[in-house]
Design an enzyme around this catalytic site. Structure first.
Site, PDB file in Angstrom:
ATOM      1  N   LYS A 122     -15.844  -7.085   4.843  1.00  0.00           N
ATOM      2  CA  LYS A 122     -15.040  -8.135   5.464  1.00  0.00           C
ATOM      3  C   LYS A 122     -15.064  -7.975   6.987  1.00  0.00           C
ATOM      4  O   LYS A 122     -15.347  -6.906   7.498  1.00  0.00           O
ATOM      5  CB  LYS A 122     -13.593  -8.037   4.974  1.00  0.00           C
ATOM      6  CG  LYS A 122     -13.475  -8.129   3.469  1.00  0.00           C
ATOM      7  CD  LYS A 122     -12.090  -7.689   3.034  1.00  0.00           C
ATOM      8  CE  LYS A 122     -12.021  -7.478   1.541  1.00  0.00           C
ATOM      9  NZ  LYS A 122     -10.835  -6.714   1.140  1.00  0.00           N
TER      10      LYS A 122
ATOM     11  N   HIS B  89       0.839  -1.205   0.000  1.00  0.00           N
ATOM     12  CA  HIS B  89       0.000   0.000   0.000  1.00  0.00           C
ATOM     13  C   HIS B  89       0.878   1.260   0.000  1.00  0.00           C
ATOM     14  O   HIS B  89       0.609   2.212  -0.733  1.00  0.00           O
ATOM     15  CB  HIS B  89      -0.900   0.035   1.243  1.00  0.00           C
ATOM     16  CG  HIS B  89      -1.945  -1.039   1.307  1.00  0.00           C
ATOM     17  ND1 HIS B  89      -2.109  -1.858   2.390  1.00  0.00           N
ATOM     18  CD2 HIS B  89      -2.886  -1.436   0.407  1.00  0.00           C
ATOM     19  CE1 HIS B  89      -3.126  -2.693   2.185  1.00  0.00           C
ATOM     20  NE2 HIS B  89      -3.597  -2.461   0.983  1.00  0.00           N
TER      21      HIS B  89
ATOM     22  N   SER C   5      -2.850  -7.820   2.723  1.00  0.00           N
ATOM     23  CA  SER C   5      -3.165  -7.727   4.149  1.00  0.00           C
ATOM     24  C   SER C   5      -3.477  -9.115   4.700  1.00  0.00           C
ATOM     25  O   SER C   5      -3.050  -9.462   5.804  1.00  0.00           O
ATOM     26  CB  SER C   5      -4.353  -6.798   4.379  1.00  0.00           C
ATOM     27  OG  SER C   5      -4.044  -5.501   3.946  1.00  0.00           O
TER      28      SER C   5
HETATM   29  P1  ADP Z   1      -9.939  -3.564  -0.523  1.00  0.00           P
HETATM   30  O1  ADP Z   1     -10.621  -4.225   0.630  1.00  0.00           O
HETATM   31  O2  ADP Z   1     -10.668  -2.393  -1.065  1.00  0.00           O
HETATM   32  O3  ADP Z   1      -9.460  -4.498  -1.597  1.00  0.00           O
HETATM   33  P2  ADP Z   1      -7.199  -3.374   0.399  1.00  0.00           P
HETATM   34  O4  ADP Z   1      -6.763  -2.640   1.607  1.00  0.00           O
HETATM   35  O5  ADP Z   1      -7.056  -4.857   0.416  1.00  0.00           O
HETATM   36  O6  ADP Z   1      -8.684  -2.897   0.171  1.00  0.00           O
HETATM   37  O7  ADP Z   1      -6.454  -2.815  -0.873  1.00  0.00           O
HETATM   38  C1  ADP Z   1      -6.567  -1.478  -1.276  1.00  0.00           C
HETATM   39  C2  ADP Z   1      -5.922  -1.318  -2.637  1.00  0.00           C
HETATM   40  O8  ADP Z   1      -4.533  -1.569  -2.534  1.00  0.00           O
HETATM   41  C3  ADP Z   1      -6.440  -2.242  -3.724  1.00  0.00           C
HETATM   42  O9  ADP Z   1      -6.446  -1.537  -4.933  1.00  0.00           O
HETATM   43  C4  ADP Z   1      -5.423  -3.337  -3.750  1.00  0.00           C
HETATM   44  O10 ADP Z   1      -5.374  -3.946  -5.034  1.00  0.00           O
HETATM   45  C5  ADP Z   1      -4.168  -2.553  -3.461  1.00  0.00           C
HETATM   46  N1  ADP Z   1      -3.095  -3.384  -2.898  1.00  0.00           N
HETATM   47  C6  ADP Z   1      -3.161  -4.263  -1.886  1.00  0.00           C
HETATM   48  N2  ADP Z   1      -1.963  -4.848  -1.649  1.00  0.00           N
HETATM   49  C7  ADP Z   1      -1.108  -4.320  -2.563  1.00  0.00           C
HETATM   50  C8  ADP Z   1       0.266  -4.531  -2.880  1.00  0.00           C
HETATM   51  N3  ADP Z   1       1.025  -5.421  -2.240  1.00  0.00           N
HETATM   52  N4  ADP Z   1       0.796  -3.812  -3.870  1.00  0.00           N
HETATM   53  C9  ADP Z   1       0.017  -2.935  -4.550  1.00  0.00           C
HETATM   54  N5  ADP Z   1      -1.265  -2.701  -4.335  1.00  0.00           N
HETATM   55  C10 ADP Z   1      -1.840  -3.383  -3.343  1.00  0.00           C
END
Ligand code: ADP
Length: 164
Positions: free
Chosen positions: A44, A20, A131
């Site tokens: 979630k 992130h 995550s």
């Molecule tokens: P959501 O529940 O909306 O998917 P996340 O917190 O899991 O929220 O992810 C938020 C954003 O960050 C999404 O666009 C996801 O694809 C991106 N993301 C998550 N992990 C990574 C990573 N390791 N590298 C790049 N982008 C990521």
């Protein structure tokens, strides 16, 4: 943030990872400001409360100019308009992210044609980081320090009662 190009980076951030953070720093090369928007109403079942997720993200970006951490509870496109932002920023890791992200972006476009979604590709180092993977590793005492900022790995250890 008038006349500045601002993007909203929405997500659950449960918890925020180096992946992130990588997207935020790449986004700062394109936008004048980024609002890291933590979803309050994620469907979630989160490990961290909204307050904990906001606190960790706030701590990580406290000295980074042009990054703001906020939460939102409404329709994402409405939040983007409310904040006077111009785009939604999302991160892409692999093809597996694509279908869901594509669907989400098209839905948001249908809801508001003026809000664009911008995808940035993560650094190769973070391609396997999510995550949920981090939580799984931490739950069994795995060392997450190379995957998440220090404050997050501390909080994970506290959450799972790992002392070493
Ligand atoms: P959501 O529940 O909306 O998917 P996340 O917190 O899991 O929220 O992810 C938020 C954003 O960050 C999404 O666009 C996801 O694809 C991106 N993301 C998550 N992990 C990574 C990573 N390791 N590298 C790049 N982008 C990521």
């Amino acid at each position: 943030m008038k006349n500045r190009k601002v993007a909203v980076y929405p997500g659950s951030f449960d918890p925020i990872t180096n992946g992130h953070c990588d997207i935020v720093s790449r986004g700062l090369r394109l936008f004048d400001g980024i609002i890291v928007a933590v979803a309050r109403n994620g469907s979630k079942n989160p490990l961290f409360t909204i307050e904990e997720r906001l606190e960790m993200a706030g701590e990580i970006f406290k000295d980074v100019p042009n990054v703001e951490v906020d939460s939102f509870d409404e329709l994402l496109v409405d939040y983007v308009v409310k904040r006077g932002a111009h785009a939604i920023l999302r991160g892409l890791r692999a093809v597996s992210d694509f279908e869901y992200e594509f669907q989400l972006a098209l839905m948001n476009r249908k809801l508001n044609r003026n809000v664009q979604t911008v995808f940035l590709m993560t650094g190769l180092r973070w391609i396997f980081i999510s995550s949920s993977i981090v939580k799984e590793a931490a739950q069994f005492g795995g060392d997450t320090r190379s995957m998440v900022p220090e404050i997050v790995s501390e909080r994970l250890r506290e959450k799972f009662g790992i002392t070493s």
